[in-house]
Design an enzyme around this catalytic site. Structure first.
Site, PDB file in Angstrom:
ATOM      1  N   HIS A 118       1.421   3.449   8.189  1.00  0.00           N
ATOM      2  CA  HIS A 118       0.820   2.242   7.647  1.00  0.00           C
ATOM      3  C   HIS A 118       1.385   2.319   6.023  1.00  0.00           C
ATOM      4  CE1 HIS A 118      -2.114  -0.534   5.941  1.00  0.00           C
ATOM      5  NE2 HIS A 118      -2.294  -0.822   7.209  1.00  0.00           N
ATOM      6  N   ASN A 127      -8.457  -8.644   9.094  1.00  0.00           N
ATOM      7  CA  ASN A 127      -7.987  -8.980  10.223  1.00  0.00           C
ATOM      8  C   ASN A 127      -8.670  -9.637  11.333  1.00  0.00           C
ATOM      9  OD1 ASN A 127      -5.713  -8.363   9.051  1.00  0.00           O
ATOM     10  ND2 ASN A 127      -5.019  -6.428   9.971  1.00  0.00           N
ATOM     11  N   ASP A 181      -3.383   4.332   0.627  1.00  0.00           N
ATOM     12  CA  ASP A 181      -3.221   4.067   1.925  1.00  0.00           C
ATOM     13  C   ASP A 181      -3.109   5.499   2.619  1.00  0.00           C
ATOM     14  OD1 ASP A 181      -1.789   2.719   4.249  1.00  0.00           O
ATOM     15  OD2 ASP A 181      -1.624   1.306   3.136  1.00  0.00           O
ATOM     16  N   SER A 201      -2.867  -6.615   5.776  1.00  0.00           N
ATOM     17  CA  SER A 201      -2.223  -5.393   5.175  1.00  0.00           C
ATOM     18  C   SER A 201      -0.878  -5.457   4.644  1.00  0.00           C
ATOM     19  CB  SER A 201      -2.265  -4.124   6.046  1.00  0.00           C
ATOM     20  OG  SER A 201      -3.433  -3.548   6.105  1.00  0.00           O
TER      21      SER A 201
END
Ligand code: CA
Length: 303
Positions: free
Chosen positions: A71, A159, A16, A232
């Site tokens: 994130h 998404n 990430d 996520s």
């Protein structure tokens, strides 16, 4: 290939944007490379990475995997925030997270860095990878490295389109690595608080396995806490459950961990004919199944 973290807005290890490893709710659960002497300028464990104390920053090629995006810290909190009476609690609050920083500060990452991060994790014994990122571009090398890894990959289904309307991953547009047809991948979609598939969430009755909460999730961000939404945010709930199952029995193969999770779900009517299981992840169910399997095996052994 340039890809993105799913915006809106990582044993048991997170590929990430890095981790705020000073965070009060995460600092106790950061993986430590005990074969490396910190900050001596020498690659003590001779793995090709100098002073890789907590993981590696593949985006900028250095040993500082601190999160400059937020994130990765958010995802990490959902997996493993400590049960310490402050902030939030992760699904698996005592597991260790290796910070494999691949995304830059703007949330973009290169497939070549993802591949190096997976290889780094595998060579350090990582069995679970959280992959809250994706793109429509297929990479044969990434496919091969995941296939040969003996690890389980929890991957976000994605998404939706540019208007954030969920897409069918069984159709022409894919979302990799979630869309790789491999047995050691769990593809994860998102539900909202009413048990509906989130409007932004990709789905696929053949290729998307399971769902988890991904709308307005409260978790750790650098220096504090905040809300984020997306597949996520759904994915690390499944990674957390995988960590619980594996912690119960470290001898389980990636496929066995996956099967425990997919066989112990909680069905939701709104997910029927949308995803493979038509269900959300069930931590209690997965642990019960793992423990009952252990009792059964124990009995067989004692007979
Ligand atoms: Ca090293």
């Amino acid at each position: 290939t340039l890809r993105t973290l799913f915006p809106y807005t990582t044993l048991f290890r997170s590929i990430d944007s890095g981790i705020d490893y000073y965070h009060e709710d995460l600092k106790d659960n950061i993986w430590n490379n005990n074969k490396e002497i910190p900050d001596n300028g020498i690659d003590d464990d001779k793995n090709g990475y100098v002073d890789d104390r907590n993981g590696w920053n593949f985006a900028y090629d250095n040993n500082n995997s601190y999160d400059d995006n937020s994130h990765g810290t958010h995802v990490s909190g959902t997996i493993a925030a400590s049960s310490n009476g402050i902030g939030v609690v992760g699904v698996a609050p005592t597991v260790k997270i290796m910070a494999l920083k691949v995304a830059n500060s703007r949330g973009f990452l290169y497939t070549s860095d993802v591949i190096n991060a997976i290889q780094y994790g595998v060579s350090n014994g990582v069995k679970l990878f959280n992959c809250s990122f994706g793109s429509k571009d297929f990479s044969q090398t990434e496919y091969d490295v995941i296939k040969s890894s003996n690890a389980l990959f929890m991957c976000s289904a994605g998404n939706g389109d540019i208007n954030q309307i969920g897409l069918d991953n069984d159709g022409l547009v894919k979302n990799y690595p979630a869309s790789f047809d491999l047995p050691n991948i769990i593809s994860v979609s998102s539900i909202d608080k009413n048990g509906y598939l989130s409007t932004f969430s990709n789905y696929g009755v053949v290729s998307v396995d399971i769902a988890a909460p991904g709308g307005s999730i409260y978790s750790t961000v650098p220096g504090g806490y905040g809300y984020k939404s997306g597949t996520s945010m759904a994915t690390p709930h499944v990674t957390g459950v995988a960590a619980l199952v594996l912690s119960e029995d470290m001898n389980l193969s990636p496929i066995e961990v996956k099967n425990r999770i997919l066989k112990s779900t909680h069905k939701l009517p709104k997910l029927k004919n949308k995803i493979v299981t038509g269900a959300i992840v069930d931590a209690f169910g997965a642990m019960n199944l793992t423990r009952s399997e252990e009792r059964r095996v124990g009995k067989e052994c004692s007979q």
